[in-house]
Design an enzyme around this catalytic site. Sequence first.
Site, short mmCIF file in Angstrom:
data_model
loop_
_atom_site.label_atom_id
_atom_site.label_comp_id
_atom_site.label_asym_id
_atom_site.label_seq_id
_atom_site.Cartn_x
_atom_site.Cartn_y
_atom_site.Cartn_z
N LYS A 54 1.06 -1.74 -0.35
CA LYS A 54 -0.18 -0.29 0.00
C LYS A 54 1.06 1.21 -0.47
O LYS A 54 0.69 2.21 -0.97
CB LYS A 54 -0.89 0.45 1.31
CG LYS A 54 -2.03 -0.78 1.42
CD LYS A 54 -2.67 -1.48 2.35
CE LYS A 54 -3.49 -2.80 2.25
NZ LYS A 54 -4.12 -2.67 3.19
N GLN A 98 -4.83 -1.58 9.97
CA GLN A 98 -4.34 -3.25 9.03
C GLN A 98 -4.95 -4.13 10.30
O GLN A 98 -4.46 -4.87 11.14
CB GLN A 98 -2.77 -2.95 9.77
CG GLN A 98 -2.76 -4.38 8.23
CD GLN A 98 -3.05 -4.67 7.08
OE1 GLN A 98 -3.08 -3.83 5.92
NE2 GLN A 98 -4.02 -5.96 6.55
N ASP A 121 -11.37 2.39 5.05
CA ASP A 121 -11.93 0.68 4.55
C ASP A 121 -13.67 0.88 4.48
O ASP A 121 -13.89 -0.26 4.30
CB ASP A 121 -10.89 -0.37 5.91
CG ASP A 121 -9.89 -0.34 5.44
OD1 ASP A 121 -9.60 -0.54 4.37
OD2 ASP A 121 -9.22 -0.62 6.89
#
Length: 294
Positions: A54, A98, A121
């Site tokens: 990322k 994460q 997200d």
Amino acid sequence: MTEALILSGKTVSHEVYNTLQSQIDSLKSSGCTPGLAVVLVGDDPASNVYVNSKARRFNKLGLFSETIRLPEDIGEDELLSKIQELNNDDRFHGILVQMPLPKHLNEAVIIEAVNPLKDVDGFHPENLGRLTAGRPRFVPCTPKGIMRILKHYNIDPSGKHVVVLGRSNIVGRPISILMSLKQTFSNATTTICHSGTADIPYHTLQADILIAAIGVPNFVTSSHIKEGAVIIDVGINRVEDDSEKGYRLVGDVYFDSVNEKVSAITPVPGGVGPMTIAMLVENTVEAAERLVSG
Ligand SMILES: NC(=O)c1ccc[n+]([C@@H]2O[C@H](COP(=O)([O-])OP(=O)(O)OC[C@H]3O[C@@H](n4cnc5c(N)ncnc54)[C@H](OP(=O)(O)O)[C@@H]3O)[C@@H](O)[C@H]2O)c1
């Protein structure tokens, strides 16, 4: 049956990056560089790989990203105050924690601590609720990427029977909601299967579009699918082999078994995976645009 069309997320993701570049340039010329904070707790090897790829993509596009690495044994209060700090930091338009988190941390509490306007997200209950109501703000990246692949290849789910394997909040549940929304390029009849489903092949054999997101290597074989189905393989599973790395990545679908029966299929790697990162970039750019325009 003729050979299956390979639905390349790699190709579609590059198209997304090309489209986003002008939005990024215009934000930067008005003094705003879209920024993403990635919070990584512990040192899980797979999470490290995801976080690094990322960061590489953000750097390549001239975006700002910072990975905040925190120790495995961090307390929940300390992590919550770190997230609060990031919520208040104007350099970051998006915040991503994460997953998975170490077992002693409550993922639901951590997700709810992220400012919903920075929740790129799309996991915050406010954003999941908006999605369910058909008024999405941030759509979770993997489901959004799946929809974009289908759009690119002009595979319209409308009127089709979509069967989803898996009901996680990250993939299975949101993709089933997106597919069933009353709007163009959705409007599908949707079935969702999980570990409590009595007869999975009974359902999957009816699928015009089958989306596999269970995390079980090579689970779906030709006996699960009907001739001409479209297969979206979300799974990314490490299986040991005798290569230098000691493993290879396979999906939830046994590609060689289904390849000659399906009309189209996403490969692993190079299918849904690249789209997840592309949609994260898109969501971060959208977050920056929203915050800039007030
Ligand atoms: N390509 C990408 O960018 C991307 C992004 C995210 C995830 N993934 C991959 O996608 C896969 C799924 O991820 P996830 O986060 O959704 O996983 P998850 O949170 O572990 O959820 C798995 C789901 O599959 C169901 N399931 C597990 N084994 C099953 C079985 N044998 N039969 C029927 N249902 C079963 C579970 O049922 P219950 O609810 O009943 O437990 C659960 O709903 C993993 O391989 C992951 O690495 C890929």
